[in-house]
Scaffold this active site. Structure first.
Site, PDB file in Angstrom:
ATOM      1  N   GLY A   1       0.795  -1.228   0.000  1.00 47.05           N
ATOM      2  CA  GLY A   1       0.000   0.000   0.000  1.00 47.05           C
ATOM      3  C   GLY A   1       0.824   1.273   0.000  1.00 47.05           C
ATOM      4  O   GLY A   1       0.285   2.352  -0.198  1.00 47.05           O
TER       5      GLY A   1
ATOM      6  N   CYS B   1     -27.422  -9.913 -16.237  1.00 50.21           N
ATOM      7  CA  CYS B   1     -26.870  -9.599 -17.552  1.00 50.21           C
ATOM      8  C   CYS B   1     -27.871 -10.014 -18.634  1.00 50.21           C
ATOM      9  O   CYS B   1     -28.373 -11.145 -18.624  1.00 50.21           O
ATOM     10  CB  CYS B   1     -25.546 -10.314 -17.750  1.00 50.21           C
ATOM     11  SG  CYS B   1     -24.881 -10.153 -19.418  1.00 50.21           S
TER      12      CYS B   1
ATOM     13  N   CYS C   1     -25.917 -12.884 -20.956  1.00 52.99           N
ATOM     14  CA  CYS C   1     -25.555 -14.212 -20.460  1.00 52.99           C
ATOM     15  C   CYS C   1     -26.333 -14.603 -19.211  1.00 52.99           C
ATOM     16  O   CYS C   1     -26.199 -15.705 -18.713  1.00 52.99           O
ATOM     17  CB  CYS C   1     -24.058 -14.299 -20.190  1.00 52.99           C
ATOM     18  SG  CYS C   1     -23.546 -13.469 -18.690  1.00 52.99           S
TER      19      CYS C   1
ATOM     20  N   CYS D   1     -22.668  -7.662 -18.822  1.00 51.86           N
ATOM     21  CA  CYS D   1     -21.443  -7.793 -18.049  1.00 51.86           C
ATOM     22  C   CYS D   1     -20.402  -6.816 -18.585  1.00 51.86           C
ATOM     23  O   CYS D   1     -20.227  -6.692 -19.794  1.00 51.86           O
ATOM     24  CB  CYS D   1     -20.854  -9.196 -18.180  1.00 51.86           C
ATOM     25  SG  CYS D   1     -21.875 -10.487 -17.492  1.00 51.86           S
TER      26      CYS D   1
ATOM     27  N   CYS E   1     -18.496 -12.814 -19.851  1.00 52.74           N
ATOM     28  CA  CYS E   1     -19.790 -12.906 -20.525  1.00 52.74           C
ATOM     29  C   CYS E   1     -19.717 -13.919 -21.675  1.00 52.74           C
ATOM     30  O   CYS E   1     -20.572 -14.804 -21.799  1.00 52.74           O
ATOM     31  CB  CYS E   1     -20.179 -11.528 -21.051  1.00 52.74           C
ATOM     32  SG  CYS E   1     -21.939 -11.324 -21.353  1.00 52.74           S
TER      33      CYS E   1
END
Lengths: 256, 289
Positions: free
Chosen positions: B29, B237, B240, B262, B268
């Site tokens: 970080g 979605c 899909c 998606c 997808c």
């Protein structure tokens, strides 16, 4: 009683010029001390040295911390000093803009110190912020307004609320009433006097306005050219000034 | 192969970047400054990510580039071609087959494995930047762990919108120490930051590299009474039928008809290949024809 703050031999030089020289005093809990003097007399330099914003060249600033007792804040580590400055200390700037976050709402401004010491409950932070706005006479419905939408006097009161919300024991004030008109000044002084008494605060107030110290300060220190020329009880110094410069200062006040 | 050195950058530069990456991995970080180079693309197009990718790529790697989840947008295509040309590495659109994935604004839906590296393109690496303009001050705040200000931003969100309205670049705390900007990924992706793969973040213009090692604790900041929520559009979605993936909302005609799909095109497609069909979808084979 032990002093809350013990200042010993503080000097600060800017090259060859004197900022302030060899200042020593004690401040006791609940006591308000005024520092007066003309522009350039070293008042603000001294205050910044005491508050840790400037590193003094010599001297010690001993503060009675809650955990470890007397500690020299000049030599303590920076994290410790910064922790002190957002818990037990408060600093009220002359210009509210220096002490506030202008792009953050009033509630956020007051809440910042709480969040800085670990508050993580939104509802409680907001309640405390609203409570403090009330104590400095700002309406609760202004809590989500930004300080830019506030008048000068309100900004100054918001700055005070933001500083006092964590219950500090020592407040540094640099010309808290500077730039405000007299009636707003009077209300602010009234408010400050109430808060100081109520919270049993110790305070160091730097000002060039003798009326402010007359109202607020228990003790007075008069500075000229970086040196302390006279100290004593406020009424004593103002009513019976001994040093030539103090006499000049007192006699320069305009009578209405 | 061309006249370029492998992966465009010279070896000394790659060494310098690898050193920054190793330091970043050692201090999760923490923003490591590095001497960012001019790249043959404008700032903001992924110069940081490209430099990090160049430093970690080996000739055996398989490379994938995602832009907002998609493999076929300008940015993704040109970066993929760039490394095809300068490093001659294999490229793919399948998440599972890639060993190095450079991404902008998304984490793939499919979980990454320990042998995969995810490289993020970062515009502004400093999470405190819009609250505190001074770099000197923000560095000090990181050093002293003074992160109260970050919560002031979340407080402002709640007071103005009634909920934490920050929906992307949602600040996180890494391994209980540094507050980090996870780059502008949707907050839906934040829980995925705790993963098996190595995550590297490169900011070219701002000259910073930071990293999250595998299985590192990454916590999204929040309030006790307003906990963090990984939100997405409340829909499935339309192509899909997936209900667990992050969705893009498209307006498909002038009468305001909407369609959700998606954002991860590979996810997808692979679902459609496997026979899943959404509300407005057609079987994969027909679509291809």
């Amino acid at each position: 009683m032990n002093p809350l703050l013990n200042v010993g031999g503080i000097s600060k030089f800017y090259g060859h010029r004197i900022g302030c020289k060899d200042v020593s005093f004690d401040l006791y809990p609940g006591e308000v001390m005024g520092i007066v003097g003309e522009s350039g007399s070293g008042k603000s330099t001294l205050l910044n040295c005491l508050a840790g914003h400037l590193a003094p060249d010599t001297g010690a600033v001993n503060f009675d911390t809650r955990v470890d007792g007397m500690r020299d804040t000049v030599t303590m580590s920076e994290p410790e000093r910064r922790m002190l400055s957002r818990t037990d200390w408060a600093f009220v700037h002359q210009h509210a803009r220096d002490g506030l976050r202008m792009n953050v709402s009033a509630g956020g401004n007051v809440g910042e110190r709480l969040m800085a010491v670990g508050a993580r409950h939104y509802g409680e932070i907001r309640d405390q912020a609203t409570d403090w706005l009330g104590r400095v006479e700002i309406n609760a419905d202004r809590v989500d307004d930004r300080p830019t939408a506030f008048s000068g006097g309100m900004q100054q009161r918001l700055q005070i609320a933001r500083n006092l919300v964590t219950g500090p024991r020592l407040v540094f004030m640099d010309e808290p009433t500077g730039g405000l008109d007299v009636s707003v000044q009077a209300r602010l002084l009234d408010l400050l006097r109430g808060l100081v008494r109520e919270m049993n605060l110790s305070a160091i107030i730097v000002t060039h306005d003798l009326a402010v110290v007359r109202l607020l300060a228990d003790r007075l220190m008069v500075m000229k050219d970086g040196h302390v020329v006279e100290t004593g009880l406020t009424d004593q110094v103002l009513d019976d000034p001994q040093h030539g410069y103090t006499q000049l200062l007192v006699s320069s006040v305009l009578q209405v | 192969m061309s006249d370029y050195n492998f992966a465009y950058l010279d070896e000394q530069t790659k060494r310098m970047i690898r050193r920054a990456i190793l330091k970043g991995l050692a201090i999760p970080g923490y923003q490591v400054p590095f001497a960012s180079r001019e790249m043959p693309m404008p700032y903001g197009w992924g110069t940081g990510g490209v430099q990090v990718s160049a430093a970690v790529l080996t000739p055996e790697d398989t490379f994938k580039v995602i832009d907002q989840g998609a493999d076929d947008t300008t940015n993704a295509v040109s970066i993929r071609r760039f490394f095809e040309k300068t490093a001659d590495v294999a490229v793919t659109e399948a998440t599972a087959e890639a060993s190095v994935i450079q991404t902008r604004h998304r984490i793939p839906e499919q979980d990454l494995r320990a042998d995969q590296i995810l490289v993020y393109q970062v515009p502004i690496p400093e999470p405190l930047r819009f609250l505190e303009p001074s770099e000197v001050e923000t560095r000090k705040m990181h050093a002293l762990e003074e992160y109260g200000l970050m919560h002031v931003k979340l407080y402002e969100d709640i007071s103005q919108h009634g909920a934490i309205a920050t929906s992307y670049a949602y600040p996180v705390k890494v391994e209980g120490r540094y507050v980090m900007d996870p780059s502008p990924i949707p907050k839906f992706d934040n829980p995925k930051l705790n993963m098996a793969g190595i995550q590297l973040f490169g900011a070219g213009r701002e000259q910073r590299i930071y990293a999250v090692p595998p299985y590192t604790d990454v916590v999204s900041l929040d309030f006790e009474d307003y906990p963090f929520e990984a939100s997405k559009a409340d829909h499935a979605c339309d192509l899909c039928g997936a209900t667990d993936s992050y969705l893009d909302e498209l307006i498909v005609d002038d009468s305001g008809k909407r369609m959700f799909m998606c954002s991860d095109t590979d996810y997808c497609c692979s679902r459609r290949k496997a026979g899943h069909i959404g509300a407005q979808g057609v079987p994969y084979a027909e679509d291809a024809a």
